[in-house]
Design a protein around this motif. Structure first.
Motif, PDB file in Angstrom:
ATOM      1  N   ASP A 263       0.953  -1.214  -0.041  1.00  0.00           N
ATOM      2  CA  ASP A 263      -0.069   0.058  -0.075  1.00  0.00           C
ATOM      3  C   ASP A 263       0.832   1.266  -0.067  1.00  0.00           C
ATOM      4  OD1 ASP A 263      -2.324  -1.448   0.318  1.00  0.00           O
ATOM      5  OD2 ASP A 263      -2.000  -1.999   2.333  1.00  0.00           O
ATOM      6  N   LEU A 264       0.901   1.995  -1.081  1.00  0.00           N
ATOM      7  CA  LEU A 264       1.897   3.105  -1.375  1.00  0.00           C
ATOM      8  C   LEU A 264       0.969   4.432  -0.674  1.00  0.00           C
ATOM      9  CD1 LEU A 264       2.260   0.973  -4.008  1.00  0.00           C
ATOM     10  CD2 LEU A 264       4.521   2.399  -3.686  1.00  0.00           C
ATOM     11  N   ILE A 265       1.582   5.272  -0.193  1.00  0.00           N
ATOM     12  CA  ILE A 265       0.961   6.262   0.611  1.00  0.00           C
ATOM     13  C   ILE A 265       1.720   7.766   0.284  1.00  0.00           C
ATOM     14  CG2 ILE A 265       0.289   7.414   2.771  1.00  0.00           C
ATOM     15  CD1 ILE A 265      -0.178   4.854   3.820  1.00  0.00           C
TER      16      ILE A 265
ATOM     17  N   ASP B  28       0.467  12.341  -4.805  1.00  0.00           N
ATOM     18  CA  ASP B  28       0.244  13.344  -3.736  1.00  0.00           C
ATOM     19  C   ASP B  28      -1.245  14.209  -4.405  1.00  0.00           C
ATOM     20  OD1 ASP B  28       0.189  15.766  -2.552  1.00  0.00           O
ATOM     21  OD2 ASP B  28       2.032  16.454  -3.663  1.00  0.00           O
ATOM     22  N   TYR B  29      -2.246  14.244  -3.460  1.00  0.00           N
ATOM     23  CA  TYR B  29      -3.137  15.112  -3.782  1.00  0.00           C
ATOM     24  C   TYR B  29      -3.610  16.013  -2.749  1.00  0.00           C
ATOM     25  CZ  TYR B  29      -4.507  12.489  -7.961  1.00  0.00           C
ATOM     26  OH  TYR B  29      -4.553  11.891  -9.138  1.00  0.00           O
ATOM     27  N   SER B  30      -2.617  16.732  -2.650  1.00  0.00           N
ATOM     28  CA  SER B  30      -2.723  17.979  -1.829  1.00  0.00           C
ATOM     29  C   SER B  30      -3.424  17.816  -0.378  1.00  0.00           C
ATOM     30  CB  SER B  30      -3.463  18.998  -2.450  1.00  0.00           C
ATOM     31  OG  SER B  30      -3.107  19.271  -3.858  1.00  0.00           O
TER      32      SER B  30
ATOM     33  N   GLY C 110      -7.411  18.477   0.845  1.00  0.00           N
ATOM     34  CA  GLY C 110      -7.444  17.688  -0.154  1.00  0.00           C
ATOM     35  C   GLY C 110      -7.758  16.349   0.077  1.00  0.00           C
ATOM     36  N   ARG C 111      -6.875  15.103  -0.380  1.00  0.00           N
ATOM     37  CA  ARG C 111      -7.221  13.775  -0.192  1.00  0.00           C
ATOM     38  C   ARG C 111      -5.670  13.361   0.419  1.00  0.00           C
ATOM     39  NH1 ARG C 111     -10.726  14.554  -4.457  1.00  0.00           N
ATOM     40  NH2 ARG C 111     -12.997  13.713  -3.828  1.00  0.00           N
ATOM     41  N   LEU C 112      -5.625  12.454   1.187  1.00  0.00           N
ATOM     42  CA  LEU C 112      -4.447  11.858   1.525  1.00  0.00           C
ATOM     43  C   LEU C 112      -4.751  10.214   0.876  1.00  0.00           C
ATOM     44  CD1 LEU C 112      -1.605  11.184   2.775  1.00  0.00           C
ATOM     45  CD2 LEU C 112      -2.899  10.615   4.765  1.00  0.00           C
ATOM     46  N   VAL C 113      -3.792   9.933  -0.273  1.00  0.00           N
ATOM     47  CA  VAL C 113      -4.213   8.970  -1.156  1.00  0.00           C
ATOM     48  C   VAL C 113      -3.017   7.699  -0.863  1.00  0.00           C
ATOM     49  CG1 VAL C 113      -4.315   8.433  -3.305  1.00  0.00           C
ATOM     50  CG2 VAL C 113      -5.273  10.373  -2.703  1.00  0.00           C
ATOM     51  N   ALA C 114      -3.833   6.520  -1.134  1.00  0.00           N
ATOM     52  CA  ALA C 114      -2.936   5.375  -1.324  1.00  0.00           C
ATOM     53  C   ALA C 114      -3.077   4.491  -2.660  1.00  0.00           C
ATOM     54  CB  ALA C 114      -3.155   4.335   0.018  1.00  0.00           C
ATOM     55  N   TYR C 115      -2.214   3.703  -3.034  1.00  0.00           N
ATOM     56  CA  TYR C 115      -2.778   2.851  -4.047  1.00  0.00           C
ATOM     57  C   TYR C 115      -2.276   1.368  -3.588  1.00  0.00           C
ATOM     58  CZ  TYR C 115      -2.771   0.587  -8.790  1.00  0.00           C
ATOM     59  OH  TYR C 115      -3.053  -0.015  -9.622  1.00  0.00           O
ATOM     60  N   ARG C 116      -3.321   0.335  -3.607  1.00  0.00           N
ATOM     61  CA  ARG C 116      -3.259  -0.911  -3.362  1.00  0.00           C
ATOM     62  C   ARG C 116      -2.488  -1.734  -4.413  1.00  0.00           C
ATOM     63  NH1 ARG C 116      -6.976  -2.829   1.490  1.00  0.00           N
ATOM     64  NH2 ARG C 116      -4.809  -3.215   2.415  1.00  0.00           N
ATOM     65  N   TRP C 117      -1.270  -1.778  -4.501  1.00  0.00           N
ATOM     66  CA  TRP C 117      -0.552  -2.774  -5.572  1.00  0.00           C
ATOM     67  C   TRP C 117      -0.663  -4.183  -5.310  1.00  0.00           C
ATOM     68  CZ3 TRP C 117       4.529  -5.321  -6.370  1.00  0.00           C
ATOM     69  CH2 TRP C 117       4.713  -5.338  -7.456  1.00  0.00           C
ATOM     70  N   GLU C 118      -1.046  -5.112  -6.021  1.00  0.00           N
ATOM     71  CA  GLU C 118      -1.128  -6.401  -5.806  1.00  0.00           C
ATOM     72  C   GLU C 118      -0.313  -7.170  -6.916  1.00  0.00           C
ATOM     73  OE1 GLU C 118      -5.218  -7.011  -5.827  1.00  0.00           O
ATOM     74  OE2 GLU C 118      -5.604  -6.270  -3.802  1.00  0.00           O
ATOM     75  N   GLY C 119       0.776  -6.588  -7.309  1.00  0.00           N
ATOM     76  CA  GLY C 119       1.596  -7.073  -8.464  1.00  0.00           C
ATOM     77  C   GLY C 119       1.337  -6.877  -9.931  1.00  0.00           C
ATOM     78  N   GLU C 120       0.439  -6.020 -10.253  1.00  0.00           N
ATOM     79  CA  GLU C 120      -0.055  -5.891 -11.500  1.00  0.00           C
ATOM     80  C   GLU C 120       0.971  -4.928 -12.195  1.00  0.00           C
ATOM     81  OE1 GLU C 120      -2.185  -2.754  -8.905  1.00  0.00           O
ATOM     82  OE2 GLU C 120      -1.719  -4.857  -9.117  1.00  0.00           O
TER      83      GLU C 120
END
Length: 325
Positions: free
Chosen positions: A11-13, A288-290, A295-305
């Motif tokens: 989970d990248l933040i 980075d969504y400000s 703004g929003r604190l954003v994560a991306y859930r990476w599963e190997g794609e």
């Protein structure tokens, strides 16, 4: 570098900038739970994209949460430009230098780090521990199937850096060298943590929403053959009128870099995006969504794609954080 063998994904933040309460809400939304003071997930790990500090209302909390996770092996992290700035701001210049500090204590620089120093003022030993920790943060990460850097992945500069520092961590010698404009260390630190910028034409400037006046603009690195300023601008502040269609000169094009579509998925922060998180390209995500600008604190859930999916974004709104203007 291999992926951790005991995890299903990362989970990248993006840039937290002192929004510590929002960071906790995001971690809980992602399924992490506090155990003995450390947020943990049974099958996932976090990767922080840097810029934990400055601007926000709960900077000590943000640093503490991230550092505890990294120290416990529950997270990884890369250095952001604000951590790099703090190191230079707080390190005395060599005795043979004309300056007192590696980063001058100008009104602008004082303002950028001001809230961090204010919130750590009564905790000097804690701040010294933070600075020591910042020195250990890698400038970039490459795991099986993904890459992480705060602002821009430049293959030639990453290769030059890793040849000198195979663990991707700087030292005091590198930090000092990085403050000498034109040096290789300056090129590496500037590109990886700040990306590329182009100066505005003489007499033009941008009055940014954060109160700063800028005479350059941030550019991205995924346009193969850019022709105009508008092809590469990547920041929330609009360019001055008529500059979107201004042709790039040959020397300006030479300053830019390009991240190919065939390269592994790359995660960056830094660029103050706005609105609903979206992918600029199938192998690039900016997180980075400000956050610190409501703004929003954003994560991306990476599963190997290998091709990223916008449905993997997860975020929290930061309106509850109590940020001062």
């Amino acid at each position: 570098m291999a992926q951790d063998s005991d995890v299903d994904g990362y989970d990248l933040i993006g840039d937290v900038h002192g929004c510590g309460q929002s960071l906790i809400r995001l971690l809980e939304k992602l399924g992490y739970r506090a155990e003995d003071g450390v947020f943990r997930h049974p099958r996932r790990r976090v990767i922080f994209l840097g810029d934990l500090i400055d601007r926000g209302p709960s900077i000590r909390l943000a640093v503490s949460v991230a550092k505890r996770m990294v120290d416990a092996g529950e997270a990884r992290i890369v250095m952001g430009n604000h951590e790099a700035n703090a190191l230079a701001y707080c390190h005395a210049a060599p005795s043979d230098s004309e300056r007192e500090w590696l980063r001058d204590h100008t009104p602008r620089n004082n303002r950028i780090i001001g809230r961090t120093l204010e919130q750590f003022h009564a905790f000097p030993l804690e701040w010294e521990t933070c600075l020591s920790w910042f020195m250990t943060l890698p400038l970039c990460l490459e795991l099986d199937g993904l890459r992480v850097v705060h602002a821009c992945w430049d293959d030639s500069l990453v290769a030059a850096f890793l040849k000198r520092y195979p663990n991707a961590r700087i030292d005091r010698e590198f930090l000092i060298e990085s403050t000498r404009h034109g040096s290789l260390a300056h090129q590496i630190l500037d590109r990886l943590t700040r990306g590329t910028q182009l100066p505005l034409p003489p007499g033009m400037e941008i009055h940014s929403g954060d109160g700063f006046t800028r005479r350059s603009f941030r550019t991205h690195f995924w346009c193969r053959n850019p022709r105009t300023y508008g092809d590469v601008v990547f920041q929330p502040d609009n360019l001055p009128p008529a500059l979107e269609d201004r042709p790039l000169r040959t020397d300006e094009r030479a300053r830019l870099t390009y991240y190919p579509e065939s390269a592994p998925p790359l995660f960056v922060g830094h660029y103050w995006c706005k609105g609903v998180p979206a992918l600029p390209r199938s192998n690039i995500a900016c997180l980075d969504y400000s956050a610190v600008k409501y703004g929003r604190l954003v994560a991306y859930r990476w599963e190997g794609e290998s091709r990223l999916d916008a449905n993997h974004f997860v975020w929290v709104d930061v309106s509850q954080e109590g940020i001062r203007g």
